[in-house]
Design an enzyme around this catalytic site. Structure first.
Site, PDB file in Angstrom:
ATOM      1  N   SER A 140       0.739  -1.353   0.019  1.00 12.77           N
ATOM      2  CA  SER A 140       0.088   0.049   0.005  1.00 12.77           C
ATOM      3  C   SER A 140       0.833   1.339   0.128  1.00 12.77           C
ATOM      4  O   SER A 140       2.130   1.142   0.119  1.00 12.77           O
ATOM      5  CB  SER A 140      -0.947  -0.144   1.172  1.00 12.77           C
ATOM      6  OG  SER A 140      -0.117  -0.193   2.378  1.00 12.77           O
ATOM      7  N   ASP A 256       2.586 -12.321  -0.816  1.00 13.79           N
ATOM      8  CA  ASP A 256       3.987 -11.855  -0.969  1.00 13.79           C
ATOM      9  C   ASP A 256       4.880 -13.030  -1.246  1.00 13.79           C
ATOM     10  O   ASP A 256       5.707 -12.741  -2.100  1.00 13.79           O
ATOM     11  CB  ASP A 256       4.399 -11.091   0.260  1.00 13.79           C
ATOM     12  CG  ASP A 256       3.418  -9.882   0.817  1.00 13.79           C
ATOM     13  OD1 ASP A 256       3.012  -9.053  -0.351  1.00 13.79           O
ATOM     14  OD2 ASP A 256       3.353  -9.589   1.619  1.00 13.79           O
TER      15      ASP A 256
END
Length: 310
Positions: A140, A256
């Site tokens: 983000s 991830d």
């Protein structure tokens, strides 16, 4: 500075704390176990995943205050090369808790502190100077960074011939795809929003991914299908990989881990089928661990071998 084929960028990292408790009762003190600390944030986790697979990447991230110092220590402890951009405001902290009674996980995520114009320019200048083969921009954005920030990063990648892998969401994702990236990893919900529909059925995923490729938004689209696995799509190739059966303890870091594994596989000149197989194997292996831990190498290798036989 030494040249790196892979660089990860995390502008909004976090110091992640994970703990366990027994029973969630309102207005009562919840006694928790001693917390575990982990370095968090998209690009940092990607670098950790690459390192566990035997690869090397330069991990670039912002760092501020005592949480930032702890964050740096945790990344360096894993022997990952780092390049930090100091910030006046402190690095954020996140909390992940597990209720032992119900096996329910609660994830408390806080916004990142604002980034000044000077700090933003330092981030851009750092990336401009490095010119890697692969650049992973993941996670983000902080307050103070506009949703077109990753567009600027894409411009730098295009100018230097760098292959940009993007893993973010919302307006930041929509805007960077206008520039075009090498690889993007949306989930089904994100893919639906990107092509302007409310939802997608499984048989609509590949045509939807192809729309992004036709618009030159990305060369490779890897759609995460959750418990169903993932599908990799290019202009000429489609590779479905079913998720292996595992006992899931936490989904933190699974995405991830998937991105890190795929970038590592690309850097090793693996086939695109192997790229997505490694991604699914490492993403699934990450769910087998509690809290904010990523995958264990032995689990990832075992799952890859299972997927490779199918």
């Amino acid at each position: 500075m030494k040249a790196f084929d892979i660089i990860t960028l995390t502008v909004n990292p976090s110091l992640d704390k994970s703990t366990e408790f027994t029973g969630l009762v309102a207005e009562q003190k919840i006694r928790c176990k001693t917390p575990q600390y982990d370095a968090g944030g998209g690009g940092i986790n990607v670098s950790k995943a690459i390192s566990r697979l035997g690869g090397t990447s330069l991990c670039v991230f912002t760092s501020g205050g005592s949480p930032g110092i702890k964050l740096e220590e945790l990344v360096q402890k894993e022997e990952i090369p780092i390049k930090t951009i100091s910030t006046q405001n402190w690095t954020r902290e996140n909390l992940v808790t597990l209720d032992i009674n119900t096996n329910s996980q609660y994830r408390f995520c806080f916004p990142g502190s604002s980034i000044s114009d000077t700090e933003k320019e330092t981030i851009v200048q750092t990336i401009q100077e490095l010119k890697p083969k692969y650049l992973v921009a993941s996670g983000s954005l902080n307050e103070g960074l506009s949703t077109d920030f990753y567009q600027h990063i894409a411009d730098l990648a295009i100018a230097s011939g760098t292959k940009l892998i993007i893993d973010t969401s919302g307006e930041a994702l929509k805007k960077v795809l206008k520039k075009g990236v090498y690889l993007v990893k949306p989930n089904i919900g994100e893919l639906a929003k990107l092509i302007g529909v409310e939802r997608l059925e499984m048989d609509e995923v590949v045509p939807a991914a192809r729309k992004l490729i036709e618009k030159e938004s990305a060369e490779i689209v890897v759609v995460s299908l959750g418990a169903h696995g993932a599908v990799l799509v290019t202009a000429t190739q489609t590779e479905f990989v079913l998720a292996p059966d595992v006992i899931k303890k936490s989904t933190v870091g699974a995405g991830d881990s998937m991105v890190g594994a795929m970038v590592w596989a690309l850097s090793q000149n693996k086939s695109l089928k192997e790229v997505v197989q490694w991604g699914v194997a490492c993403g699934s292996a990450a769910t087998m661990n509690e809290g904010t831990q990523l995958f264990k190498l032995e689990d990832a290798k075992r799952l890859f071998q299972e997927l490779n036989k199918k």
